[in-house]
Design an enzyme around this catalytic site. Structure first.
Site, PDB file in Angstrom:
ATOM      1  N   ASP A 136       0.918  -1.071  -0.070  1.00  0.00           N
ATOM      2  CA  ASP A 136       0.205  -0.013  -0.083  1.00  0.00           C
ATOM      3  C   ASP A 136       1.061   1.222  -0.130  1.00  0.00           C
ATOM      4  OD1 ASP A 136      -2.700   1.386   0.602  1.00  0.00           O
ATOM      5  OD2 ASP A 136      -1.704   1.803   2.547  1.00  0.00           O
ATOM      6  N   GLU A 149       1.737  -0.463  -5.020  1.00  0.00           N
ATOM      7  CA  GLU A 149       0.765   0.408  -5.155  1.00  0.00           C
ATOM      8  C   GLU A 149       1.446   1.850  -5.623  1.00  0.00           C
ATOM      9  OE1 GLU A 149      -3.346   2.537  -3.681  1.00  0.00           O
ATOM     10  OE2 GLU A 149      -1.705   2.196  -2.259  1.00  0.00           O
TER      11      GLU A 149
END
Length: 687
Positions: free
Chosen positions: A336, A373
């Site tokens: 993330d 990401e």
């Protein structure tokens, strides 16, 4: 590091180089009553440690760390607050949002809060998590050309599943049930990508509204599986149930990837709670502002950022990753807000930062599947295509281009044929460098963050009032198309258009070069009623509704069958999932991809800026003995009218169409010199 059972007892070790002393606090099995405090007797190179001869597995513990209280110098030590061991493998208790967790005085943030929170604080439980039968990570790895990702939420996937025993719905054990894995295998999924499963703490703001951080991007325990997804069955623990689920996935020949959050912690900004690292050694674990070290760098939008430039913090992350790979059976990780992992305040993002170097040289982690990401909200935070070789990256430009091409024709933000072709062939501008393959691009139309596929063709605007932020949260520009009606409709024309668009988007995703990722529930027509930021909705908004999935006549079953046939077609056609870049100007006789107008002529520079239809010819030019001999043709029509395509020379046979009723033929029919392709449709043929 952490609490390590040995034949001599339990060894405790905590990194806190600025601390003046550390107390180990022992509790009863409930974690409610503190029974003993023991000072850790030694500090070696900033690690406080000590052996407890009477310590055994199951012991509940926490730390009180002594040191200066000087927030503007970065120090927030407060022994009145019991602290969670960052290495705890099982966590007792749950953060409830009380201001008793604050390290500072709520009325005067420059002062310590002297109230003791030991009774309610998060604590660790000593466990022996190692497994002698652990298979080396990578054992379930899928060839890059074959990988199909499926992003899911452990709880939401099975909470309403009728084929899962009621006691197991919404749990790790429920995800391992045959009815669940059968469905995923039938879809052609190779790799389960789980949203965060590490122990989280919900934000105080959400708790005050009786909500929770359902998505889980607020980690506080990087070694402990989230207990909310544990069935609680006797004889099991959250860790053992997770490992059993991983074994069930591997038994199907599938991979297991987990979404991990090492960019920030649940302690939030300077107004947030003191749960663990803030009280252990705040200046070590976090990026602090240069101008005022009472404040935190906030490249995540969540209040703080872990400082992986510090060796002990990097060690924590690397130890956590190895634990999940070696002990828990995980085959890979989706990181993330990954640019934060390679950032510092002065130089910004660096693809050669210590974290990336540590991963690359690690004999275990370098063999796992690594997915970034590739953006955060810091300066220069958008880094698509800039991660090291071997990494995959979520490609949001693929998402936006496909939405703009299929859903926005006739509008100012529509995508053209040139953009479509570039993304269809894996975004070479971003990824064709340093030896990276087309599979580095993780292509997706929808993900957890944003509209579901059904909502993408049902809503023009977000409908997020249930989140309690006055509909200000979530993306405001979704490149969606409600097909004439905002929300649910029983108009046959509207429903037909929505179905056609969904099928086209699913088809282009699975036919594009790169690594496709499906969002759980899109094959079921799952709707979140227009909520495009359902991070705090642990209810029917996000739980997949399976009613009707077993009825072959239902739309849900038909869409699932459609995806399964697309996946089978993708496996049949290696040229559609190549690991090589197709040359822009191939030599005579070499494998090539050729772009044609509907009239069969080569595309000209002008054609790329006009029109909504084209033919993509994969001219493989292999020998007749090759199983991949022959050519494949993808006919694309994103316009509002049927287009007649003149076919290239060859004996073409129909293989697939997104038109209802024409997506599968038992014996592929021969095509003539021309074929019609309906509006918003794709048709596939091969020689």
């Amino acid at each position: 590091m952490g609490a390590t059972p040995t034949p001599q007892g339990v060894n405790f070790a905590l990194a806190a180089p600025t601390a003046e002393s550390v107390e180990l606090c022992l509790f009863d099995s409930t974690g409610q009553n503190e029974q003993q405090r023991l000072r850790l007797p030694a500090c070696t190179d900033g690690i406080w440690h000590g052996l407890l001869p009477s310590g055994r597995e199951g012991l509940v513990y926490g730390y009180r760390v002594h040191g200066p209280w000087a927030p503007h110098e970065g120090h927030r030590f407060n022994p009145a607050k019991l602290l969670l061991d960052p290495y705890a493998k099982e966590i007792v208790g749950r953060y409830n949002g009380s201001d008793l967790f604050l390290g500072h005085d709520p009325a005067n943030p420059d002062q310590r809060d002297t109230r003791d929170n030991g009774t309610v604080a998060l604590k660790g439980r000593v466990t022996t998590a190692s497994r002698s039968d652990a298979t080396p990570p990578g054992h379930a790895r899928i060839a890059a050309t074959d990988r199909v990702l499926y992003e899911l939420h452990v709880r939401g996937q099975t909470r309403l599943h009728p084929g899962v025993p009621a006691a197991l719905r919404g749990t790790y054990a429920g995800l391992a049930e045959p009815a669940v894995l059968d469905h995923l295998q039938r879809l052609g999924v190779t790799t389960l990508s789980l949203m965060p499963v590490q122990h989280r703490a919900d934000e105080q703001r959400l708790l005050a509204m009786n909500l929770s951080n359902y998505w889980g991007y607020n980690t506080i325990g990087w070694f402990a599986p989230e207990a909310r997804y544990w069935s609680g069955r006797p004889g099991t623990t959250p860790a053992s149930e997770f490992r059993a689920m991983a074994d069930a996935v591997h038994a199907r020949g599938m991979e297991l990837v987990i979404d991990v959050v090492y960019n920030h912690s649940a302690e939030s900004d300077e107004a947030g709670p003191t749960l663990s690292m803030r009280g252990i050694d705040n200046a070590l674990y976090y990026h602090l502002r240069e101008d005022d070290r009472a404040l935190y760098e906030n490249w995540t939008g969540t209040g703080n950022c872990l400082n992986l430039r510090e060796p002990r913090v990097l060690q924590l992350v690397m130890d956590s990753l190895r634990f999940w790979a070696c002990e828990m059976g995980v085959d890979g990780f989706r990181f993330d807000l990954a640019p934060v992992l390679g950032r510092d305040a002065k130089t910004g993002f660096d693809a050669r930062a210590p974290f990336f170097a540590a991963i690359a040289q690690d004999p275990v982690l370098s063999r796992t599947l690594l997915i970034a990401e590739p953006w955060d909200i810091g300066p220069g935070g958008y880094r698509l295509g800039e991660f090291p070789s071997g990494w995959l990256e979520w490609n949001d430009r693929y998402r936006d281009t496909q939405r703009g091409f299929w859903l926005r024709q006739g509008r100012d933000d529509a995508s053209g044929l040139g953009d479509f072709a570039h993304r269809f062939t894996a975004s070479s501008t971003q990824f064709a460098h340093h030896g990276r393959a087309p599979t580095a691009s993780v292509n997706f139309i929808t993900a957890h963050d944003g509209f579901t596929l059904r909502d993408l063709v049902s809503y023009e605007e977000r409908h997020n009032l249930a989140n309690g932020e006055n509909n200000r949260d979530g993306h405001g520009h979704n490149l969606s198309n409600n097909c004439g009606v905002e929300g649910p409709s029983d108009d046959a024309g509207v429903l037909a258009k929505r179905s056609r668009l969904q099928r086209a988007l699913l088809a282009v995703l699975l036919l594009s070069q790169g690594t496709p990722m499906l969002l759980a529930g899109d094959e079921l027509g799952h709707s979140q009623q227009g909520n495009n930021n359902a991070y705090c909705q642990d209810n029917e908004t996000t739980w997949l509704a399976w009613i009707g999935a077993s009825d072959p006549a239902s739309d849900m079953a038909r869409t699932s069958d459609f995806v399964a046939r697309l996946s089978a077609l993708r496996r049949e056609a290696p040229v559609l999932r190549s690991t090589r870049w197709w040359p822009a100007d191939p030599p005579e006789g070499a494998p090539a991809i050729r772009w044609l107008r509907p009239d069969g002529q080569p595309m000209t520079p002008h054609d790329w800026h006009a029109g909504t239809a084209l033919a993509i010819l994969f001219d493989n030019n292999e020998s007749a003995e090759s199983k991949d001999a022959g050519a494949w043709l993808v006919l694309v029509n994103a316009g509002a009218e049927t287009v007649n395509f003149t076919l290239p020379p060859g004996n073409w046979r129909h293989r697939f169409s997104t038109d209802p009723g024409h997506d599968h033929d038992a014996s592929p029919q021969a095509l003539g010199d021309a074929v019609e392709v309906s509006c918003s449709s794709i048709r596939i043929a091969r020689t």
